[in-house]
Design an enzyme around this catalytic site. Sequence first.
Site, PDB file in Angstrom:
ATOM      1  N   GLY A  29       0.863  -1.187   0.000  1.00 44.83           N
ATOM      2  CA  GLY A  29       0.000   0.000   0.000  1.00 44.83           C
ATOM      3  C   GLY A  29       0.891   1.225   0.000  1.00 44.83           C
ATOM      4  N   ARG A  30       0.372   2.312   0.572  1.00 40.92           N
ATOM      5  CA  ARG A  30       1.144   3.566   0.564  1.00 40.92           C
ATOM      6  C   ARG A  30       2.437   3.424   1.362  1.00 40.92           C
ATOM      7  NH1 ARG A  30      -3.880   5.178   2.147  1.00 40.92           N
ATOM      8  NH2 ARG A  30      -5.146   6.301   0.635  1.00 40.92           N
ATOM      9  N   ILE A  31       2.372   2.769   2.508  1.00 40.55           N
ATOM     10  CA  ILE A  31       3.578   2.635   3.337  1.00 40.55           C
ATOM     11  C   ILE A  31       4.557   1.684   2.662  1.00 40.55           C
ATOM     12  CG2 ILE A  31       4.469   1.834   5.578  1.00 40.55           C
ATOM     13  CD1 ILE A  31       1.778   2.847   6.794  1.00 40.55           C
ATOM     14  N   ALA A  64       3.601  -3.056  10.935  1.00 37.49           N
ATOM     15  CA  ALA A  64       2.168  -3.156  10.606  1.00 37.49           C
ATOM     16  C   ALA A  64       1.344  -3.145  11.895  1.00 37.49           C
ATOM     17  CB  ALA A  64       1.939  -4.409   9.786  1.00 37.49           C
ATOM     18  N   ARG A  65       0.972  -4.318  12.356  1.00 33.62           N
ATOM     19  CA  ARG A  65       0.284  -4.489  13.625  1.00 33.62           C
ATOM     20  C   ARG A  65       0.840  -5.749  14.269  1.00 33.62           C
ATOM     21  NH1 ARG A  65      -1.071   0.026  13.713  1.00 33.62           N
ATOM     22  NH2 ARG A  65      -3.167   0.916  13.796  1.00 33.62           N
ATOM     23  N   ARG A 109      -2.149  -8.254  -2.170  1.00 31.85           N
ATOM     24  CA  ARG A 109      -3.359  -8.889  -2.706  1.00 31.85           C
ATOM     25  C   ARG A 109      -3.419  -8.730  -4.218  1.00 31.85           C
ATOM     26  NH1 ARG A 109      -7.924  -5.990   0.588  1.00 31.85           N
ATOM     27  NH2 ARG A 109      -6.362  -4.416   0.240  1.00 31.85           N
ATOM     28  N   GLY A 130       5.992   4.314  14.839  1.00 36.51           N
ATOM     29  CA  GLY A 130       6.010   4.465  13.379  1.00 36.51           C
ATOM     30  C   GLY A 130       5.724   5.881  12.892  1.00 36.51           C
ATOM     31  N   GLU A 134       0.029  -5.324  23.107  1.00 37.06           N
ATOM     32  CA  GLU A 134       0.843  -4.110  23.138  1.00 37.06           C
ATOM     33  C   GLU A 134       0.407  -3.261  24.319  1.00 37.06           C
ATOM     34  OE1 GLU A 134       2.152  -2.338  19.276  1.00 37.06           O
ATOM     35  OE2 GLU A 134       0.859  -0.706  19.985  1.00 37.06           O
ATOM     36  N   HIS A 146       5.755   1.346  19.354  1.00 38.71           N
ATOM     37  CA  HIS A 146       4.782   1.840  18.363  1.00 38.71           C
ATOM     38  C   HIS A 146       5.075   3.314  18.018  1.00 38.71           C
ATOM     39  CE1 HIS A 146       0.476   1.010  16.749  1.00 38.71           C
ATOM     40  NE2 HIS A 146       1.079   1.931  16.008  1.00 38.71           N
TER      41      HIS A 146
END
Length: 317
Positions: free
Chosen positions: A152-154, A233-234, A174, A284, A263, A282
Amino acid sequence: MTAQSLPRVMADGPLAPIVLELTAGQVDWVPWSAAATPADRDVVGVYTYGHPRVDGPLLDRFPQLRVVSNYGVGVDHIDVPAAMTRKVPVGNTPGILDGATADMGFALLLAVARRVVEGDRHARSAEFTRYDPGYMLGSEVHGATLGIIGMGRIGAQVAQRGRGFDMRVLYHNRSRRPEIEAKLGAEYAALDTLLVESDYVMLCCPMTDNTRSLINRTTLAKMKSTAVLINIARGGVVDTQDLYEALATKRIAAAGLDVTEPEPLPREHPLLKLDNVTIVPHLGSATRQTRRRMAELSVENLLAGLAGKPLLHEVRG
Ligand code: 8YV
């Protein structure tokens, strides 16, 4: 307007001063409550600052709810279909934190590859009394293969940085991104191929039912024993126990984590004892400039929703 007549918005806090500044005189903030309170009937907005869970039962507490605004792009903590069913728009902040988040991915990649954190500890310690050309050898970054999961954008920003570091860039997504392939020379790869061939695997995908625990015992087993996993990401995209085992047994060489599941990790978690993992809390998007833009956009979404106008960025499905 008196505070009583301002729209009441429930938020988890403490909120950043910039959010309070941007909403001064426009919002009456109500502290987050996981349980129903008498104040719920007057709440017309929900503002999520640090990933509190928002689901159908929570939304049903607020009969007058007009908007949910999230400070951040990832909305895995919000049941968006439940909000859509109730005709409550959900706003987020895409497109403004990609560069900062990709920078953090590379900060972790470089830190792990070149043992920056270990080196810092050693350089400060009583043990550093003599320079030794043989210690703390790391892995080369330039010329290595970077595998990006989630283009994606990141992911695209990460690919651009990889190219800047003269890396071979593989990606899995995807759908194929021909424009990224043409512009950055990134090569599309099946997930297994990416895992087998990459020296650095960086997770840049959203957390969905399809990506939950995508990195697990089976997928970790496909990675090179010298490989490094970076997660921006997560936390839930990685099975924490399986990652711990892979790192403890040196199945993979190291990891750099911006996010974990849960987290924060419990303070006694064994992952925190390993030398071959570098963890930041976290961070980012945590630059002054990006966080300011996130505050501005999330507040614009909130105020638009409260006024019954379309949000600048509404999450769809
Ligand atoms: C935010 C993030 O800092 O935007 C996201 O999805 O994970 C972070 O950049 C966070 O959501 C704010 O709490």
